[in-house]
Design a protein around this motif. Structure first.
Motif, PDB file in Angstrom:
ATOM      1  N   GLY A 151       0.832  -1.357   0.093  1.00  0.00           N
ATOM      2  CA  GLY A 151       0.073   0.011  -0.146  1.00  0.00           C
ATOM      3  C   GLY A 151       0.873   1.324   0.028  1.00  0.00           C
ATOM      4  N   ALA A 152       0.557   2.099   1.040  1.00  0.00           N
ATOM      5  CA  ALA A 152       1.245   3.405   0.931  1.00  0.00           C
ATOM      6  C   ALA A 152       2.788   3.110   1.647  1.00  0.00           C
ATOM      7  CB  ALA A 152       0.612   4.544   1.660  1.00  0.00           C
ATOM      8  N   GLN A 153       2.892   2.146   2.338  1.00  0.00           N
ATOM      9  CA  GLN A 153       4.272   1.802   3.278  1.00  0.00           C
ATOM     10  C   GLN A 153       5.060   1.054   2.192  1.00  0.00           C
ATOM     11  OE1 GLN A 153       4.195   2.898   6.242  1.00  0.00           O
ATOM     12  NE2 GLN A 153       2.354   3.798   5.952  1.00  0.00           N
ATOM     13  N   TRP A 154       6.526   1.440   2.335  1.00  0.00           N
ATOM     14  CA  TRP A 154       7.413   0.891   1.666  1.00  0.00           C
ATOM     15  C   TRP A 154       8.718   0.563   2.414  1.00  0.00           C
ATOM     16  CZ3 TRP A 154      11.812   3.249  -1.056  1.00  0.00           C
ATOM     17  CH2 TRP A 154      11.699   4.850  -0.887  1.00  0.00           C
ATOM     18  N   GLN A 155       9.634  -0.028   2.158  1.00  0.00           N
ATOM     19  CA  GLN A 155      10.886  -0.295   2.857  1.00  0.00           C
ATOM     20  C   GLN A 155      12.124  -0.748   1.766  1.00  0.00           C
ATOM     21  OE1 GLN A 155      10.631  -3.015   6.059  1.00  0.00           O
ATOM     22  NE2 GLN A 155      12.460  -2.879   6.582  1.00  0.00           N
ATOM     23  N   ARG A 156      13.059  -0.019   1.966  1.00  0.00           N
ATOM     24  CA  ARG A 156      14.339  -0.385   1.325  1.00  0.00           C
ATOM     25  C   ARG A 156      14.926  -1.606   2.128  1.00  0.00           C
ATOM     26  NH1 ARG A 156      20.013   2.864   0.581  1.00  0.00           N
ATOM     27  NH2 ARG A 156      20.588   2.083  -1.650  1.00  0.00           N
ATOM     28  N   GLN A 433      -1.742   6.076  -3.661  1.00  0.00           N
ATOM     29  CA  GLN A 433      -1.918   5.219  -2.399  1.00  0.00           C
ATOM     30  C   GLN A 433      -1.613   6.278  -1.104  1.00  0.00           C
ATOM     31  OE1 GLN A 433      -1.958   1.911  -1.842  1.00  0.00           O
ATOM     32  NE2 GLN A 433      -2.657   1.876  -4.119  1.00  0.00           N
ATOM     33  N   GLU A 434      -0.632   7.038  -1.423  1.00  0.00           N
ATOM     34  CA  GLU A 434      -0.774   8.401  -0.361  1.00  0.00           C
ATOM     35  C   GLU A 434      -1.694   9.049  -0.088  1.00  0.00           C
ATOM     36  OE1 GLU A 434       2.281   9.273   1.080  1.00  0.00           O
ATOM     37  OE2 GLU A 434       3.698   8.043   0.046  1.00  0.00           O
ATOM     38  N   LEU A 435      -2.479   9.507  -1.281  1.00  0.00           N
ATOM     39  CA  LEU A 435      -3.720  10.175  -0.845  1.00  0.00           C
ATOM     40  C   LEU A 435      -4.833   9.476  -0.102  1.00  0.00           C
ATOM     41  CD1 LEU A 435      -4.260  11.800  -4.499  1.00  0.00           C
ATOM     42  CD2 LEU A 435      -3.548  12.949  -2.253  1.00  0.00           C
TER      43      LEU A 435
END
Length: 452
Positions: A151-156, A433-435
């Motif tokens: 979703g709006a979350q992400w990780q490197r 996704q951010e919105l």
């Protein structure tokens, strides 16, 4: 006149209407509205004023179209995270005029988002993005990224071992500088002059050696493209390039010749794994390494120095114009095709091609092990592959086959390809996704920060 546009049935990111202005290279914009995506033509690179004018005309035309369509109103504009790109500046300018948010989207997150949008994926996805450059959330130069998107979350989750770029952008135009940088990264920087002085000039080689030793104008990059440059230069295939990816294409073409002929390949070591803290500062980049690195058991930093150094050492006789066939240990099981009836090439050319093929296969296998370790840790079976490096057929097919064999569902971008021409779709997907996750009346969004 507005640039001609094309309509496509590619799934829209969400119900939100977003205009995304795309990448710096191969720029193309898109409007996502009411379950449809409309693309502009490819405007070209935004270093060209004509391309910038075309992008502006296309963006204004899409805004007019969004208003006239009767569909959901425009909710945001999306753009690259890099503040100096014309596309970023234009998005912020137009958003301010319209009273809408401008959402900055990290380049490689957008690459994976484009794949998710193109395939209508709404589950968490492990993404591998390999290309030449994209500004990272830490301000660094990224280009070999293992990401997690939910979703709006992400990780490197990890990245390729970084290389210094001696001379900054000049290093991308002169692959021999990347070979010198890789030599420095292997703890052998003192040998740069001896290896490269005769090929590029003693003064140039000495200057680059000193730049690397002192860390002068040598920003770090985790780019997969720069590792391809370093391998191509080490083999003498391309020392300076006039076109983007010229060195990488030469490396792939050489590898393809060996694989088509069924040439036995040298047994290069696999990439190793380093803990994430190992490359957080430039001070550790020039140190030596253990060629028997830790097995790939978790997702951190994939170290390409072991296979590159083995290639560089095996290629030394080739750079001097002699054959290296007698000194290359082979692994016959890694010859990927039966012998060809074509006339055999000269020994030095055959050895050069065999090394190029071995590097491709070792890189693909190392990437596969890295991704699969992360997939096990995240308990996922969905992997997205994106970025211009996946135009490389050998890399793409080998990696895809390994992942599918292990039970993964592998997704690549489709209609617009895997490179920057399709990036706008990912920017729009991320913005939507951010919105949806955090509606905000502000006129400017800095993208959702990395989960740590």
């Amino acid at each position: 006149m507005p640039t001609p546009m094309s309509r496509t049935a590619t799934p829209a990111p969400s119900a939100a209407t977003v205009l995304a202005l795309g990448a710096w290279l191969k720029n193309s914009a898109c409007l996502c509205q009411g379950g449809r995506v409309q693309w502009t033509a490819v405007h070209g690179d935004l270093s060209d004023p004509q391309s910038c004018m075309a992008l502006r005309a296309s963006a204004l035309a899409l805004i007019r179209q969004a208003r006239a369509s009767g569909g959901p109103p425009l909710a945001a504009l999306a753009h690259d995270l890099h503040p100096d790109f014309y596309s970023s500046q234009l998005a912020q300018e137009l958003a301010a005029e319209l009273g809408l948010p401008a959402v900055a989207v990290q380049h490689h997150r957008a690459h994976i988002g484009a794949v998710m949008a193109a395939h209508g994926l709404d589950e968490p996805v492990l993404g591998l993005a390999l290309d030449g450059f994209g500004l990272g959330s830490d301000g660094g130069a990224w280009g070999g990224e293992l990401l997690w998107l939910e979703g709006a979350q992400w990780q490197r989750l990890g990245h390729l071992h970084p290389l210094a770029l001696p001379g900054g952008d000049q290093a991308a135009r002169q692959p021999w500088r990347m070979a010198a940088s890789a030599l420095h990264a292997c703890g052998l920087g003192a040998q740069i002059g001896a290896h490269w002085g005769a090929r590029v000039g003693a003064s140039r080689a000495a200057t680059v050696q000193q730049m690397l030793a002192r860390g002068l104008n040598c920003p770090l990059s985790s780019s997969a493209g720069r590792w391809f440059d370093a391998a191509a230069a080490a083999l003498g295939l391309c020392l300076e390039q006039d076109d983007e990816a010229q060195a990488a294409v030469a490396l792939e073409q050489a590898a393809a010749r060996a694989l088509e002929r069924g040439t036995p390949l040298p047994d290069l070591p696999l990439p190793g794994l380093l803990p994430g803290a190992a490359t957080q500062s430039a001070t550790g980049v020039g140190t030596g390494f253990d060629a028997t690195a830790t097995p790939l058991t978790s997702s951190q930093i994939l170290d390409l120095r072991p296979p590159w150094l083995a290639l560089h050492e095996a290629a030394a006789p080739l750079r001097l114009g002699r054959t290296a066939n007698a000194t290359l240990p082979t692994a016959p099981d890694r010859a990927a095709a039966p012998p060809s009836a074509h006339t055999a090439p000269a020994p030095s050319i055959a050895a050069q091609a065999a090394l190029a093929a071995a590097f491709h296969l070792r890189l693909a296998d190392g990437l596969a092990d890295w991704v699969l370790a992360a997939a096990r840790a995240r308990q996922t079976r969905s992997v997205a592959l994106a970025g211009g490096c996946f135009y490389n057929r050998i890399l793409r097919q080998r990696l895809q086959a390994r992942l599918i064999e292990a039970g993964q569902h592998v997704y690549l971008q489709t209609a617009q390809g895997c490179g920057d021409a399709g990036l706008a779709l990912g920017q729009a997907w991320v913005a939507a996704q951010e919105l949806a996750a955090a509606p905000c009346p502000a006129s400017f969004y800095q993208e959702n920060p990395l989960c740590v």
